[in-house]
Design an enzyme around this catalytic site. Structure first.
Site, PDB file in Angstrom:
ATOM      1  CG  ASP A  18      -1.960   0.981   1.273  1.00  0.00           C
ATOM      2  OD1 ASP A  18      -2.860   0.884   0.432  1.00  0.00           O
ATOM      3  OD2 ASP A  18      -1.924   1.894   2.130  1.00  0.00           O
ATOM      4  CD  GLU A  32      -2.180   2.586  -3.625  1.00  0.00           C
ATOM      5  OE1 GLU A  32      -3.219   3.175  -3.975  1.00  0.00           O
ATOM      6  OE2 GLU A  32      -1.779   2.594  -2.457  1.00  0.00           O
TER       7      GLU A  32
HETATM    8  C1  NOJ Z   1      -4.447   2.999  -0.752  1.00  0.00           C
HETATM    9  C2  NOJ Z   1      -5.567   2.022  -0.596  1.00  0.00           C
HETATM   10  O1  NOJ Z   1      -5.786   1.398  -1.840  1.00  0.00           O
HETATM   11  C3  NOJ Z   1      -6.755   2.789  -0.097  1.00  0.00           C
HETATM   12  O2  NOJ Z   1      -7.925   2.021  -0.125  1.00  0.00           O
HETATM   13  C4  NOJ Z   1      -6.443   3.275   1.286  1.00  0.00           C
HETATM   14  O3  NOJ Z   1      -7.505   4.082   1.754  1.00  0.00           O
HETATM   15  C5  NOJ Z   1      -5.155   4.089   1.301  1.00  0.00           C
HETATM   16  N1  NOJ Z   1      -4.098   3.485   0.541  1.00  0.00           N
HETATM   17  C6  NOJ Z   1      -4.652   4.249   2.704  1.00  0.00           C
HETATM   18  O4  NOJ Z   1      -4.147   3.025   3.168  1.00  0.00           O
END
Ligand code: NOJ
Ligand code: CA
Length: 539
Positions: free
Chosen positions: A209, A275
């Protein structure tokens, strides 16, 4: 990448993202659970072309969590929330997935914990607690104001004052998601151990993440103002008013990611997915200069494009042009943070074209649960909004619309649960569900199934070269995939009208798959008629 080198599993794989709260509830509490995933593994891949045919699943967080951000606020990195099951359920999931040849990727949230995590509970107790600087604490400025101008992604400032110790802590998401200090060696070691915990249990990879955020500017300098702010921005959206310069993609993050990769490489054949949102030159660095960082930095570039042949082709060509020889491409069209694919593109026909695009480009595709049914954005009445982003920044921004329960059949609650689910089931479930689409040879599900099972048998689609073709047809994106002398041509019409495509001056080819699922015919490559939003694969 040469065609002869054998592909790794994560290069051949089609990844399917499961948002576990919304996939299948087996204990009647209205929230999906790990047992619900186990019970539907055969739907995902039972080894026959009757099943969807994905190769790997990525499960969004199932850790113990107060659910301020629905699991992205982790209170224990080495456990399963009782809401979802327990470690025994998880071990069964690993075994059952592996028995079917399905790889298991889990979410790892390294940038922040829950404010209920024991580390933060300790850290906030006093300024001298040994865990104090596992998080990012700062004094107010001399005038009492916030340490810097950063905003939270979910609205408001990125700093919250903790009255006990008189300091602010940093959180670029919800206030309940304090950010970890990855510059602290002890924290780093503790986090790397959480990876080993799951690797030892057999997970095949991690989706990491907001990995580009974990190292911030050492001085936490103010971010510059964003010169083109959307005038309709909610007043509390402080994040989008700034350019993200000092809070992400810092040079020092790459050394940390090399360490993370080092941990993955202590085990056989595990995969790191990140991500990552930056522009191409910044983004491509996450593969590592020697291919020693992430195997798959998520590529969201197609999501940012208008749904037009030229723009999509450009994004693909730019990506192909930017990748070093060791880097493997990947494509994402939807996830739990984006509107539903079919809604974003404007309809089912467009979504069918998108399926063919995603599953025939060079690189690893990631699908989002329910997109294989063509699910559309859910209707969430304002009083039912759950997502902190929607609650703080307005109904327009709620991500709940893309997290509605999976539609298994036409029974009450769509076969997802026996009680009212945590988010409302979409009203179209009686027509749009797995059971109905299985019976329909031309359904979206049938299209995904056909594409997936076709793809896995085609070396040209798995590892073959990508080459765009100038097709002399407006609104069409045409490309060739080629390996070991085998050639497949993909022709996609983005227009709502028919188009004549010329692929070569002469010669004939065989259409093996149309997004309409109604024709397999020999055609002349000099003149192919594509219907509105039609895509075809030609051998
Ligand atoms: C990215 C995640 O995909 C999202 O759903 C989340 O709210 C944020 N990061 C914070 O962790
Ligand atoms: Ca449940």
């Amino acid at each position: 990448m040469t065609n002869n080198s054998p592909l790794k599993w994560w290069q051949r794989a089609v990844v399917y993202q499961i948002y576990p709260r919304s996939f299948k509830d087996t204990n009647g509490d209205g929230v999906g659970d790990l047992q619900g995933i186990i019970e539907n593994l055969d739907y995902l891949n039972d080894g026959t072309a009757n099943s969807l045919g994905v190769d790997a699943i990525w499960i969004s967080p199932f850790y113990p969590s107060p659910m301020a951000d629905f699991g992205y606020d982790v209170a224990d990195y080495c456990a399963v929330s009782p809401l979802f099951g327990n470690l025994a359920t998880f071990d069964r999931l690993v075994a059952e997935a592996h028995r079917r040849g399905i790889k298991l990727i889990i979410d790892w949230v390294p940038n922040h914990t829950s404010d209920q995590h024991p580390w933060f509970v300790a850290s906030r107790r006093s300024r001298t607690d040994p865990l104090r600087d596992w998080y990012i604490w700062r004094d107010p400025k001399s005038d009492g104001s916030l340490p810097n101008n950063w905003g939270s992604f979910f609205g408001g400032p990125a700093w919250t004052l903790d009255k006990t110790t008189g300091q602010y802590y940093l959180h670029q998401f919800a206030q309940e998601q304090p950010e970890l200090n990855w510059r602290k060696p002890e924290l780093r070691a503790a986090m790397l151990d959480t990876l080993r915990f799951w690797l030892n249990r057999g997970v095949d990879g991690f989706r990491m993440d907001v990995i580009g955020l974990i190292i911030k500017d050492a001085e936490l300098r103010d971010n510059p103002l964003n010169p083109d702010v959307d005038p309709n921005l909610p007043p509390n959206d402080l994040f989008s008013r700034l350019q993200q310069v000092y809070n992400l993609d810092q040079d020092e993050v790459h050394a940390v990611i090399r360490e993370i990769r080092g941990v993955l490489d202590e085990f056989d054949d595990r995969c790191g997915i990140g991500e990552l949102w930056g522009e191409l030159p910044r983004w491509v660095r996450y593969y590592g200069e020697q291919g020693d960082e992430l195997q798959l930095p998520f590529n969201f570039r197609l999501i940012w494009q208008p749904w037009q042949a030229g723009a999509i082709r450009q994004a693909v060509d730019d990506l192909e042009g930017a990748l070093p020889s060791f880097a493997w491409p990947n494509y994402v069209l939807g996830n739990h943070d984006q509107p539903r694919l079919a809604s974003r593109l404007g309809g089912q026909a467009q979504a069918r074209l998108a399926a063919m695009l995603l599953l025939t480009l060079r690189g690893t595709p990631t699908l989002y649960y329910g997109d294989e049914l063509g699910l559309e954005n859910g209707n969430i009445p304002p009083e039912k909004i759950q997502d902190p982003q929607g609650r703080n920044l307005g109904a327009q921004r709620t991500r709940d619309v893309t997290r509605t329960p999976m539609q298994w059949n036409d029974q009450r609650y769509a076969g997802f649960s026996t009680v009212e689910p945590w988010l409302p089931v979409s009203p179209d479930y009686q027509a749009r569900n797995v059971a109905a689409q299985r019976q329909d040879a031309r359904s979206m599900l049938s299209l995904y199934r056909r594409l997936l099972w076709y793809r896995r048998q085609q070396p040209a689609l798995l590892g073959g070269r990508y080459q765009p073709i100038d097709s002399a047809a407006p609104d069409c994106f045409v490309y060739r995939r080629e390996a070991d002398g085998e050639r497949r041509i993909i022709a996609l019409n983005f227009a709502a009208e028919p188009r004549q495509v010329m692929i070569a001056a002469s010669g004939r080819g065989q259409i093996v798959l149309s997004t309409y699922l109604d024709r397999e015919a020999t055609v002349s490559l000099g003149d192919i008629t594509l219907r509105p939003h039609e895509g075809v694969i030609i051998e």
